[in-house]
Design an enzyme around this catalytic site. Sequence first.
Site, PDB file in Angstrom:
ATOM      1  N   TYR A  23      16.547   4.565  -9.020  1.00  0.00           N
ATOM      2  CA  TYR A  23      17.070   5.749  -8.331  1.00  0.00           C
ATOM      3  C   TYR A  23      18.307   5.439  -7.508  1.00  0.00           C
ATOM      4  CZ  TYR A  23      13.020   8.714  -9.306  1.00  0.00           C
ATOM      5  OH  TYR A  23      12.060   9.468  -9.918  1.00  0.00           O
TER       6      TYR A  23
ATOM      7  N   LYS B 230     -10.790  -1.617  13.609  1.00  0.00           N
ATOM      8  CA  LYS B 230     -10.343  -0.215  13.525  1.00  0.00           C
ATOM      9  C   LYS B 230      -9.593   0.019  12.204  1.00  0.00           C
ATOM     10  CE  LYS B 230      -6.296  -1.453  16.307  1.00  0.00           C
ATOM     11  NZ  LYS B 230      -5.768  -1.482  17.697  1.00  0.00           N
TER      12      LYS B 230
END
Length: 374
Positions: A265, A47
């Site tokens: 950041y 899947k």
Amino acid sequence: MTRFNPIDGPLSELAPGLLTIDLPALAENWQLLDRMSGEAECAAVVKADAYGIGLLQASAALRDAGARTFFVATTAEAVALRQKFSDVTIYVLNGLQPGKSSVFLEHELCPVLNSLEEIEEWAYDGNSAPAALHIDTGMNRLGLREEEAGALADDAKQVSCLRLNLIMSHLACADTPSSLMNGCQLSRFRDAAGLFEGVPRSLSNSAGIFNGSAFHCDLVRPGIALYGGAALKSHEDDCPMKPVVTVTAAILQIRDVKAHESVGYGAAETVEAPHKIAVVSAGYADGFLRSAGSTTAEKGASAYVGGKHAPLIGRVSMDMIAIDVTEVDGLKRGDRVELFGPNASINRLASNAGTISYEFLTGLGHRYRRTYKS
Ligand SMILES: *Cc1c(COP(=O)(O)O)cnc(C)c1O
């Protein structure tokens, strides 16, 4: 208008990130699970694009290794698989979509019937196509409740319309073999499956296989372990499966950081001493999860370069990470860093990022150039 897709076509040559998929390792992993499962048939769960590595490429390698039964999640995945292989059994775990029986019949797909409503829609007069029946034994996701299974088994008319080729359930806690939930689900599954005599049984995902032969039944459904992921919690540090996926990305720049400066950041990580860092061309847009990043208070994951582990420094940006290469000599712009693979375990990376390998694999972005080792 088609979407810009940097994976395919000539632009892929320019991709800074490289995803290498080791198909022989995938085949070896299937063979190991097949041996472990003894008499039980070893299927393959493919899947979500075979956990991100490529549905058709993975399925071809697994079929060559000996797999004959495949599980996908959606009808679209099943049709794509059928168009490539005419001789394998394909189960659709998410079940019968309303009004889509004819698609299943046309492509010879087996729905996993997950509710009485789906059964009613499937088992109309004269439909003798095979299907699987899913009985819930504690997951409370999909599948008939045990009392519904009992009522179905008593309904001779409906059972005679159904041609069941598999009866299955799914374990909630198999990654922790000591969990009492496992034995409880096994015994509930035996009781419920006993109502449907002669139908082959399936209970185990990858982790279930490692819970011992009582869990193997007639067919096992491994997914993550095929792709080198940890099936059990204890595999996070010591995994018996071969790594299948290697992700590398290029160094954009090597720079010196002075003592007490921060990186990235939020100025989330400050170094105490001078450091040499490499800024690498991969970030959360490539599926390198932000939660793998590092702060002064809590160290993050590590990459691997020049024969050494190189810890992340600072936050993961959209398109970049920074790693500590103070101890690594001779690096230059354009050199490649292993983000995960044989030298930097995906399982350790995932656990470091507070998640599981499944999420890293299925979340790999669209900017990598993909190569298949065969
Ligand atoms: C995804 C899935 C599997 C495979 O699970 P892994 O943990 O990846 O081995 C097996 N059975 C069902 C019902 C699933 O949804």
